[in-house]
Every structure is written in structure tokens, then in C-alpha cells.
Enzyme design. Structure first.
Site, PDB file in Angstrom:
ATOM      1  N   CYS A   2      -0.506   5.447  10.282  1.00 26.22           N
ATOM      2  CA  CYS A   2       0.745   4.792  10.665  1.00 26.22           C
ATOM      3  C   CYS A   2       0.501   3.405  11.215  1.00 26.22           C
ATOM      4  O   CYS A   2      -0.300   3.228  12.125  1.00 26.22           O
ATOM      5  CB  CYS A   2       1.455   5.568  11.758  1.00 26.22           C
ATOM      6  SG  CYS A   2       1.329   7.324  11.582  1.00 26.22           S
ATOM      7  N   CYS A  53       3.601   8.488   1.310  1.00 31.09           N
ATOM      8  CA  CYS A  53       4.089   7.500   2.273  1.00 31.09           C
ATOM      9  C   CYS A  53       4.183   6.182   1.511  1.00 31.09           C
ATOM     10  O   CYS A  53       3.173   5.677   1.022  1.00 31.09           O
ATOM     11  CB  CYS A  53       3.105   7.405   3.441  1.00 31.09           C
ATOM     12  SG  CYS A  53       3.531   6.145   4.640  1.00 31.09           S
ATOM     13  N   CYS A  62       6.721  -7.314   6.504  1.00 33.53           N
ATOM     14  CA  CYS A  62       7.854  -6.802   7.269  1.00 33.53           C
ATOM     15  C   CYS A  62       8.322  -7.898   8.210  1.00 33.53           C
ATOM     16  O   CYS A  62       7.501  -8.636   8.754  1.00 33.53           O
ATOM     17  CB  CYS A  62       7.434  -5.566   8.074  1.00 33.53           C
ATOM     18  SG  CYS A  62       8.798  -4.793   9.001  1.00 33.53           S
ATOM     19  N   CYS A  83       7.108  -6.041  15.181  1.00 32.12           N
ATOM     20  CA  CYS A  83       6.654  -5.164  16.271  1.00 32.12           C
ATOM     21  C   CYS A  83       5.187  -5.512  16.562  1.00 32.12           C
ATOM     22  O   CYS A  83       4.355  -5.496  15.647  1.00 32.12           O
ATOM     23  CB  CYS A  83       6.811  -3.696  15.896  1.00 32.12           C
ATOM     24  SG  CYS A  83       8.517  -3.282  15.459  1.00 32.12           S
ATOM     25  N   CYS A 133       2.084  -3.262  15.409  1.00 30.85           N
ATOM     26  CA  CYS A 133       2.030  -2.803  14.012  1.00 30.85           C
ATOM     27  C   CYS A 133       1.354  -3.868  13.140  1.00 30.85           C
ATOM     28  O   CYS A 133       1.708  -5.047  13.204  1.00 30.85           O
ATOM     29  CB  CYS A 133       3.451  -2.545  13.517  1.00 30.85           C
ATOM     30  SG  CYS A 133       3.543  -2.178  11.759  1.00 30.85           S
ATOM     31  N   GLU A 193       0.821  -1.200   0.000  1.00 28.06           N
ATOM     32  CA  GLU A 193       0.000   0.000   0.000  1.00 28.06           C
ATOM     33  C   GLU A 193       0.863   1.263   0.000  1.00 28.06           C
ATOM     34  O   GLU A 193       1.992   1.254   0.481  1.00 28.06           O
ATOM     35  CB  GLU A 193      -0.915  -0.003   1.235  1.00 28.06           C
ATOM     36  CG  GLU A 193      -1.961  -1.109   1.143  1.00 28.06           C
ATOM     37  CD  GLU A 193      -2.784  -1.265   2.416  1.00 28.06           C
ATOM     38  OE1 GLU A 193      -3.990  -1.030   2.358  1.00 28.06           O
ATOM     39  OE2 GLU A 193      -2.208  -1.628   3.454  1.00 28.06           O
ATOM     40  N   SER A 212      12.550   5.924   7.796  1.00 27.88           N
ATOM     41  CA  SER A 212      12.183   5.560   9.162  1.00 27.88           C
ATOM     42  C   SER A 212      12.652   4.144   9.453  1.00 27.88           C
ATOM     43  O   SER A 212      12.448   3.236   8.649  1.00 27.88           O
ATOM     44  CB  SER A 212      10.659   5.654   9.306  1.00 27.88           C
ATOM     45  OG  SER A 212      10.268   5.365  10.624  1.00 27.88           O
ATOM     46  N   GLU A 262      10.539  -2.488   6.507  1.00 29.85           N
ATOM     47  CA  GLU A 262      11.644  -1.831   7.200  1.00 29.85           C
ATOM     48  C   GLU A 262      12.655  -1.397   6.124  1.00 29.85           C
ATOM     49  O   GLU A 262      13.370  -2.232   5.560  1.00 29.85           O
ATOM     50  CB  GLU A 262      12.272  -2.813   8.207  1.00 29.85           C
ATOM     51  CG  GLU A 262      13.636  -2.411   8.740  1.00 29.85           C
ATOM     52  CD  GLU A 262      13.708  -1.000   9.325  1.00 29.85           C
ATOM     53  OE1 GLU A 262      12.766  -0.562  10.012  1.00 29.85           O
ATOM     54  OE2 GLU A 262      14.727  -0.320   9.087  1.00 29.85           O
ATOM     55  N   SER A 273      12.215   4.746  15.168  1.00 26.97           N
ATOM     56  CA  SER A 273      11.031   4.289  15.898  1.00 26.97           C
ATOM     57  C   SER A 273      11.483   3.758  17.246  1.00 26.97           C
ATOM     58  O   SER A 273      11.853   2.594  17.370  1.00 26.97           O
ATOM     59  CB  SER A 273      10.321   3.197  15.092  1.00 26.97           C
ATOM     60  OG  SER A 273       9.882   3.749  13.867  1.00 26.97           O
ATOM     61  N   LEU A 274      11.452   4.609  18.257  1.00 26.94           N
ATOM     62  CA  LEU A 274      11.990   4.229  19.566  1.00 26.94           C
ATOM     63  C   LEU A 274      10.917   3.534  20.418  1.00 26.94           C
ATOM     64  O   LEU A 274      11.097   2.413  20.860  1.00 26.94           O
ATOM     65  CB  LEU A 274      12.556   5.473  20.278  1.00 26.94           C
ATOM     66  CG  LEU A 274      13.439   5.163  21.483  1.00 26.94           C
ATOM     67  CD1 LEU A 274      14.731   4.482  21.059  1.00 26.94           C
ATOM     68  CD2 LEU A 274      13.726   6.428  22.284  1.00 26.94           C
ATOM     69  N   HIS A 275       9.833   4.241  20.654  1.00 22.70           N
ATOM     70  CA  HIS A 275       8.640   3.702  21.347  1.00 22.70           C
ATOM     71  C   HIS A 275       8.817   3.349  22.824  1.00 22.70           C
ATOM     72  O   HIS A 275       7.832   3.130  23.518  1.00 22.70           O
ATOM     73  CB  HIS A 275       8.041   2.500  20.608  1.00 22.70           C
ATOM     74  CG  HIS A 275       7.690   2.798  19.178  1.00 22.70           C
ATOM     75  ND1 HIS A 275       6.960   3.904  18.793  1.00 22.70           N
ATOM     76  CD2 HIS A 275       7.992   2.152  18.017  1.00 22.70           C
ATOM     77  CE1 HIS A 275       6.810   3.907  17.481  1.00 22.70           C
ATOM     78  NE2 HIS A 275       7.434   2.871  16.979  1.00 22.70           N
TER      79      HIS A 275
HETATM   80  N1  SAH Z   1       9.738  -0.082   9.686  1.00 19.49           N
HETATM   81  C1  SAH Z   1       9.856   1.350   9.776  1.00 19.49           C
HETATM   82  C2  SAH Z   1       8.830   2.124   9.000  1.00 19.49           C
HETATM   83  C3  SAH Z   1       7.419   1.673   9.039  1.00 19.49           C
HETATM   84  S1  SAH Z   1       6.165   2.274  10.082  1.00 19.49           S
HETATM   85  C4  SAH Z   1       9.825   1.781  11.217  1.00 19.49           C
HETATM   86  O1  SAH Z   1       9.451   0.982  12.063  1.00 19.49           O
HETATM   87  O2  SAH Z   1      10.226   2.906  11.510  1.00 19.49           O
HETATM   88  C5  SAH Z   1       6.228   3.953  10.356  1.00 19.49           C
HETATM   89  C6  SAH Z   1       5.961   4.293  11.830  1.00 19.49           C
HETATM   90  O3  SAH Z   1       4.648   3.883  12.277  1.00 19.49           O
HETATM   91  C7  SAH Z   1       6.943   3.638  12.777  1.00 19.49           C
HETATM   92  O4  SAH Z   1       7.380   4.580  13.709  1.00 19.49           O
HETATM   93  C8  SAH Z   1       6.093   2.595  13.434  1.00 19.49           C
HETATM   94  O5  SAH Z   1       6.617   2.186  14.671  1.00 19.49           O
HETATM   95  C9  SAH Z   1       4.777   3.309  13.560  1.00 19.49           C
HETATM   96  N2  SAH Z   1       3.658   2.425  13.850  1.00 19.49           N
HETATM   97  C10 SAH Z   1       3.522   1.119  13.547  1.00 19.49           C
HETATM   98  N3  SAH Z   1       2.349   0.638  13.987  1.00 19.49           N
HETATM   99  C11 SAH Z   1       1.714   1.644  14.599  1.00 19.49           C
HETATM  100  C12 SAH Z   1       0.459   1.772  15.236  1.00 19.49           C
HETATM  101  N4  SAH Z   1      -0.363   0.744  15.316  1.00 19.49           N
HETATM  102  N5  SAH Z   1       0.135   2.992  15.729  1.00 19.49           N
HETATM  103  C13 SAH Z   1       0.970   4.033  15.615  1.00 19.49           C
HETATM  104  N6  SAH Z   1       2.162   3.981  15.011  1.00 19.49           N
HETATM  105  C14 SAH Z   1       2.550   2.796  14.512  1.00 19.49           C
END
Ligand code: SAH
Length: 392
Positions: free
Chosen positions: A368, A130, A137, A141, A144, A117, A226, A193, A249-251
């Protein structure tokens, strides 16, 4: 939400139910090659070298992806060049719009049946694409949607670039109401990724940023890559001396939680990944974007805001908080607004620049982390393909 009719972009549109074949890389395409390689390819087809520039001007300069519309080429030449250099890589399965037409998601079927997509987002001052860098992937995570399906395969350079050229064409047609017609930004925040498909993503960045007609002529600074934090690839990126924006993407600011939310943390820890991000910022002079999806009662505690504030204080970094988009079947939810506000307040108090990302495309699962084309069942996909045929 609006389901937009799928407009055929080439003669070889799907005529059957999409079938799942063995994942394989697509045929060669103009966008895989730099201008010199295009000249060689054109010469190999018995055509004069100037055809390479002519094709490039159509594709990158005028955003024409369909050879049939390149009417200044003699038809025999056109057919030959189309077959050899402009194979259909992306077949639209479904397009959806929301946010009053300012957000549009396209679901694509690739030549081997894999689904990916792309999302186009219009703002008053800019239009952003985007894009996906992989089908599925492998980073797993748990919050996601794409992370739940596993990796199908890497996208080719041209499969990445063609998403952008298509979306730039949509923007140029004036379809994004209230936004300028020129696509100006690209974020690698779709499926996949990007740093796990490193050479192709870098090559795609080069193609997107080389001036037309060799490339699309976007500014490197307007491209964001990212990553979950693949440290060796981040270090490689530093050495490329590009000036793209890096998003990490730290989280979570602590290894205990990050090990769970971003499993690759079990290999490269918070301290190591932040070091690589800060080195990238030092090398490029560009602020890194720290992505942090706020998840209720999981990573949104005041102490975690304070810890993140201490880690980022005085660094060339910006925090981008993303209200979690709950994915189907997930036990997690977004943080309540007061909790989010307190998180922002604490980070700012620590001197860290912080914003909360707007949540475009939620209604069409285009926000996202919600891109999960692979979840489409065969039956569902068949229904969509049938609709697409009717729309033709
Ligand atoms: N693999 C890369 C890029 C893809 S996603 C990465 O992880 O950075 C882009 C962003 O969306 C990342 O920061 C990811 O962690 C975030 N993301 C993924 N799932 C999400 C969700 N359910 N809600 C909010 N952000 C999310």
C-alpha cells in the site's frame, strides 16, 4: 524477490528506450465500449455485428488480449479489428514476485510513456487485483509514494480494465501458487485517486461487473473503491446505486492532523467525509472500510484511538489498520507493535470492528502506498527496457 521475465504480449513491443511524451489519452479499445457500441464500431469497419461478440468472448470470456491468438477470425479481419479495437495499451516493463509467488507486481508503460503499476495478491480462498486509476496522483498525501509525484493523467476505462484482464489471465494460468485460478476481487488501491477520475472508474466498474462476454462478470461486492474523501464524488457514488465496497482513507480522526496527512481534508473535513461514508453504508447496506495507516508518534496515540472509536461507534464501519510502509526519504515510520495492539484494543473496546492489514508486497515496493513508478529515472527505465529486450 524474483524478477520475472517480461513476456511479450503483442507484436508491438518496446524497441527503444521509453521516452516521456506529452501525456495523452490512449486510442479507443474494446474495453472502452459496451456491447452495443462494439457492434456499431465493428459495423463501421465493414464487419458483421457478430464479430463484436466474438471479440468480446475472447477478451472478457477467455482473457485473450492479443488478437494474434484469436485464430478463429480470418487473418485480414483479425488485423483490422486488432488495429482498431485492440491497440496495445499496457506494455510490461518489469514484473516482480515475492511472498513465495503469492504477490506479483507489474510495472506498465502506457502509450505516452507514463508508468503505472498493478499488483496481484493470492490468498488460499481468493485472488485480488490491486489496480491503478491514474498515472501519478494529485492528492499529495505526504506519506504516500504516489502522492509525491503529482498527477500525470487519468487512465482510460480500457487502461483500467486491461490491468484486471491481464491479471485475471495470470491467475487463470495457475501462476499464483496456493490460490484458486479465478480472480475474484479488485481493489482500486493502486496509483491514483479513483474518485478524481470518476466517470472512467465507474464505467470500468460496470465493465468489470457486467456478465461475460460483455464484461468480466465480477461481483460488485467484490470491488473496493478507495478514496481520500472527495465528498461530492462520494455523494454521486451513492446515487449510482452500485453495491461496491467503499474504503475511506481517514488516517486521522481530528481535522488538525488530517489536514496535514490528507491535504484534501482542508476542503472536506472529517465530520463531513464520515457523514458521506455513513450515508453510503446506509444506502448500500454495506459496511464502509475506514483505512488508517498507523504512523509512529503521529496518529497512533491512545486518545486518537478513543476519538476514532467514538466517531465510529454504532456505525456500519470497519477499521482497517495499515502498518505504515515508509517511503524513501520519509521522516515517518510504522508504529511499534505494542502501540498498534493498544490501538486495536481501544477500538474494539469501543465496539468497532478492527483488523490489521497484512503487508503484502513490501519487498517489491508493491505494498500500500509504495507504488511510485514515476520515480524510476530515465537511466533506470532504460536499463529495464534493455533487460526486457534481452528477455524476449
Ligand atoms: N487514492 C486512494 C487509493 C490509493 S492508496 C486513497 O487514498 O484511498 C490505497 C491506500 O493505501 C490508501 O488508504 C492510502 O492512504 C494508503 N497508503 C498510502 N501510502 C501508504 C503508506 N506509505 N503506508 C501505508 N498505507 C499507505
Amino acid at each position: 524477490m524474483t524478477i520475472l521475465p517480461v513476456i511479450p504480449t503483442s507484436p508491438d513491443q518496446p524497441d527503444a528506450v521509453p521516452t516521456r511524451r506529452r501525456p495523452s489519452m490512449p486510442p479507443r479499445h474494446l474495453a472502452d465500449l459496451d456491447l452495443a457500441a462494439r457492434k456499431t464500431a465493428v459495423a463501421g469497419l465493414g464487419e458483421p455485428a457478430f464479430r463484436a461478440k466474438q471479440l468480446s468472448t475472447h477478451y472478457f470470456g477467455r482473457l485473450v488480449r492479443d488478437a494474434a491468438a484469436m485464430t478463429d477470425l480470418p487473418s485480414a479481419t483479425r488485423d483490422k479489428l486488432a488495429t482498431e479495437l485492440l491497440p496495445t495499451l499496457l506494455t510490461p516493463v518489469r514484473e516482480q514476485a515475492c511472498d513465495d509467488g503469492a504477490t506479483r507486481k507489474t510495472l506498465w508503460r502506457l502509450h505516452d510513456g507514463a508508468l503505472v503499476e498493478s499488483v496481484l495478491m493470492g490468498y488460499p480462498d481468493r485472488v485480488t487485483a490491486c489496480v491503478s486509476s491514474q498515472a501519478g496522483c494529485g492528492m499529495a498525501c505526504p506519506f504516500c509514494a504516489t502522492g509525491q509525484q503529482g498527477l500525470t493523467r487519468n487512465l482510460s476505462v480500457a487502461e483500467i480494465v486491461d490491468q484486471v484482464v491481464y491479471l485475471a489471465g495470470v491467475a487463470a494460468s495457475g501462476a499464483v501458487t496456493g490460490s484458486p485460478p479465478r480472480l475474484s476481487r479488485v481493489v482500486f488501491m493502486g496509483m491514483g485517486e479513483p474518485l478524481a477520475n470518476y466517470p472512467r472508474v465507474i464505467e470500468a466498474v460496470r465493465r468489470l461487473t457486467t456478465p461475460a462476454p460483455e464484461g468480466l462478470g465480477l461481483s460488485q461486492r467484490h470491488i473496493t473503491v478507495s478514496t481520500v474523501g472527495l465528498v461530492p464524488a462520494m455523494r454521486r457514488l451513492i446515487a449510482e446505486q452500485l453495491s461496491v465496497t467503499l474504503a475511506l482513507s481517514l488516517h486521522a480522526p481530528d481535522d488538525d492532523l488530517r489536514d496535514e496527512l490528507v491535504p484534501v481534508n482542508q476542503r472536506w473535513k472529517v465530520a463531513e467525509v464520515l457523514d458521506a461514508a455513513f450515508d453510503y453504508a446506509a444506502q448500500t447496506g454495506r459496511r464502509v472500510s475506514i483505512e488508517y495507516a498507523l504512523i509512529r508518534d503521529v496518529n497512533d496515540q491512545p486518545w486518537r484511538a478513543d476519538l476514532l472509536g467514538r466517531l465510529l461507534h454504532g456505525k456500519l464501519a470497519h477499521v482497517n489498520l495499515i502498518p505504515l510502509n515508509p517511503t524513501p526519504g520519509s521522516k515517518w515510520d510504522a508504529s511499534p507493535k505494542p502501540v498498534e495492539r493498544e490501538f486495536v484494543r481501544r477500538l474494539r473496546e469501543a465496539g468497532v470492528s478492527t483488523t490489521v492489514r497484512d503487508t503484502r508486497g513490501r519487498e517489491i515496493d508493491g505494498a500500500c502506498g509504495q507504488l511510485a513508478a514515476g520515480e524510476l529515472t530515465q537511466a533506470g527505465a532504460a536499463g529495464v527496457a534493455a533487460d526486457a529486450e534481452v528477455a524476449q
